[in-house]
Design an enzyme around this catalytic site. Structure first.
Site, PDB file in Angstrom:
ATOM      1  CB  SER A  10      -0.908   0.007   1.231  1.00  0.00           C
ATOM      2  OG  SER A  10      -1.546   1.265   1.346  1.00  0.00           O
ATOM      3  CG  HIS A  35      -3.818  -1.650  -1.972  1.00  0.00           C
ATOM      4  ND1 HIS A  35      -4.867  -2.389  -2.473  1.00  0.00           N
ATOM      5  CD2 HIS A  35      -4.328  -0.934  -0.939  1.00  0.00           C
ATOM      6  CE1 HIS A  35      -5.962  -2.138  -1.770  1.00  0.00           C
ATOM      7  NE2 HIS A  35      -5.657  -1.260  -0.837  1.00  0.00           N
ATOM      8  CG  ASP A  37      -5.219   2.227   0.704  1.00  0.00           C
ATOM      9  OD1 ASP A  37      -6.170   1.477   0.474  1.00  0.00           O
ATOM     10  OD2 ASP A  37      -4.164   1.848   1.240  1.00  0.00           O
ATOM     11  CG  MET A  39      -8.563   6.916   2.749  1.00  0.00           C
ATOM     12  SD  MET A  39      -7.779   6.828   4.378  1.00  0.00           S
ATOM     13  CE  MET A  39      -6.860   5.296   4.227  1.00  0.00           C
ATOM     14  CG  HIS A  68      -9.536   0.227  -0.912  1.00  0.00           C
ATOM     15  ND1 HIS A  68      -9.011   0.026   0.347  1.00  0.00           N
ATOM     16  CD2 HIS A  68     -10.880   0.283  -0.741  1.00  0.00           C
ATOM     17  CE1 HIS A  68     -10.000  -0.019   1.232  1.00  0.00           C
ATOM     18  NE2 HIS A  68     -11.133   0.133   0.599  1.00  0.00           N
ATOM     19  CG  MET A  70     -11.505   3.221   1.847  1.00  0.00           C
ATOM     20  SD  MET A  70     -10.071   3.154   2.949  1.00  0.00           S
ATOM     21  CE  MET A  70      -8.739   3.211   1.750  1.00  0.00           C
ATOM     22  CG  MET A 139     -11.611  -2.857   4.526  1.00  0.00           C
ATOM     23  SD  MET A 139     -10.015  -2.404   3.819  1.00  0.00           S
ATOM     24  CE  MET A 139      -9.331  -1.387   5.151  1.00  0.00           C
ATOM     25  N   GLY A 144      -9.489   3.967   7.115  1.00  0.00           N
ATOM     26  CA  GLY A 144      -9.250   5.367   7.415  1.00  0.00           C
ATOM     27  C   GLY A 144      -7.835   5.686   7.840  1.00  0.00           C
ATOM     28  CG  PHE A 145      -6.641   6.527  10.733  1.00  0.00           C
ATOM     29  CD1 PHE A 145      -6.092   7.800  10.618  1.00  0.00           C
ATOM     30  CD2 PHE A 145      -7.958   6.409  11.125  1.00  0.00           C
ATOM     31  CE1 PHE A 145      -6.856   8.932  10.898  1.00  0.00           C
ATOM     32  CE2 PHE A 145      -8.733   7.529  11.407  1.00  0.00           C
ATOM     33  CZ  PHE A 145      -8.170   8.793  11.288  1.00  0.00           C
ATOM     34  N   GLY A 147      -1.425   1.349   9.803  1.00  0.00           N
ATOM     35  CA  GLY A 147      -0.735   0.952  11.021  1.00  0.00           C
ATOM     36  C   GLY A 147      -1.589   0.345  12.104  1.00  0.00           C
ATOM     37  CG  ASP A 181      -5.967  -2.932   3.103  1.00  0.00           C
ATOM     38  OD1 ASP A 181      -5.020  -2.784   3.896  1.00  0.00           O
ATOM     39  OD2 ASP A 181      -6.398  -2.002   2.386  1.00  0.00           O
ATOM     40  N   GLY A 183      -3.116  -4.614   8.863  1.00  0.00           N
ATOM     41  CA  GLY A 183      -2.376  -5.326   9.897  1.00  0.00           C
ATOM     42  C   GLY A 183      -1.701  -6.601   9.435  1.00  0.00           C
ATOM     43  N   GLY A 203       1.137  -2.300   4.210  1.00  0.00           N
ATOM     44  CA  GLY A 203       1.612  -0.925   4.102  1.00  0.00           C
ATOM     45  C   GLY A 203       2.841  -0.687   4.954  1.00  0.00           C
ATOM     46  CB  SER A 204       3.177   0.483   8.460  1.00  0.00           C
ATOM     47  OG  SER A 204       2.200  -0.385   9.000  1.00  0.00           O
TER      48      SER A 204
END
Length: 232
Positions: A10, A35, A37, A39, A68, A70, A139, A144-145, A147, A181, A183, A203-204
């Protein structure tokens, strides 16, 4: 059935000051999909990137760009991302007044289409539109966030989604990807794959683990994800 595992970094977690290089590095490190994202600070409490960024990175990579959305409403923005070079466009059922129409709009715009399900959103929306779906995205955090920690109940939901996909494949012979998607990391990716996912957004976990000693900056972390998947 196709048992290929795809890793989708991501780019929301990438260094935007050098986004093109980040994408080149992460794909060369052995990932498969970009990916993307989106928002809108309306459907979710954050504001990220739009079609202009997608258009800017399209010439940088031959990899699939998986957008994606959102956002709410989605129909207005779908053609913009198709023109900007997206290959796959997914959206949340809550973001569309007419889900069948929105899925058709994605496909008529030349992209593969999919639905995204928040942790507490039921999978019933799939029942009458499987013929218009190329990807189902679950999800495993609330959107929305970045991490956030993986929500364990997603494993049960993945199993149900996998049953739906397998039943549809038996009937039609058509593949639908099952993406997760939120964690995802080397410690849980194997368990997530065993529950039925074949495409993994990280992502992170990827962009936060780059090493200057790696030829492509992310080789070590991607190798660890692949090693975990190899145990499945």
């Amino acid at each position: 059935m196709d048992k290929t595992f795809r890793i989708a970094p991501s780019i929301l977690s990438a260094n935007f000051a050098k986004l093109g290089q980040e994408i080149t590095d992460v794909i060369k490190s052995g990932t498969d999909i970009v990916h993307f994202d989106v928002m809108d600070n309306h459907y979710v409490p954050n504001l990220t990137i739009g079609p202009l960024v997608c258009e800017a990175i399209r010439p940088v990579t031959d990899a699939i760009i998986d957008v994606h959305l959102m956002v709410k409403p989605v129909d207005r923005i779908i053609p913009d991302f198709a023109k900007a070079g997206a290959n796959i466009i997914t959206f949340h059922p809550e973001g569309s007044e007419h889900i069948d129409r929105s899925l058709s709009l994605v496909r008529d715009s030349g992209c593969k289409s999919g639905l995204v399900f928040n942790p507490a959103t039921p999978l019933d929306y799939l029942d009458h539109v499987m013929d218009k779906i190329d990807m189902i995205l679950l999800m495993s955090v609330n959107p929305g966030f970045g991490g956030q920690k993986f929500i364990p109940e997603t494993l049960n939901k993945l199993r149900i989604a996998r049953q739906k996909i397998d039943a549809y494949y038996e009937k039609t012979g058509r593949q639908i990807w099952l993406e997760v998607d939120g964690g995802v990391n080397a410690n849980n990716i194997a368990e997530i794959a065993k529950a039925g996912a074949d495409t993994f957004v990280a992502g992170s976990a990827i962009f936060g683990a780059g090493k200057d000693t790696d030829p492509n900056h992310y080789d070590t972390v991607v190798k660890s994800l692949r090693a975990s998947l190899a145990t499945v």
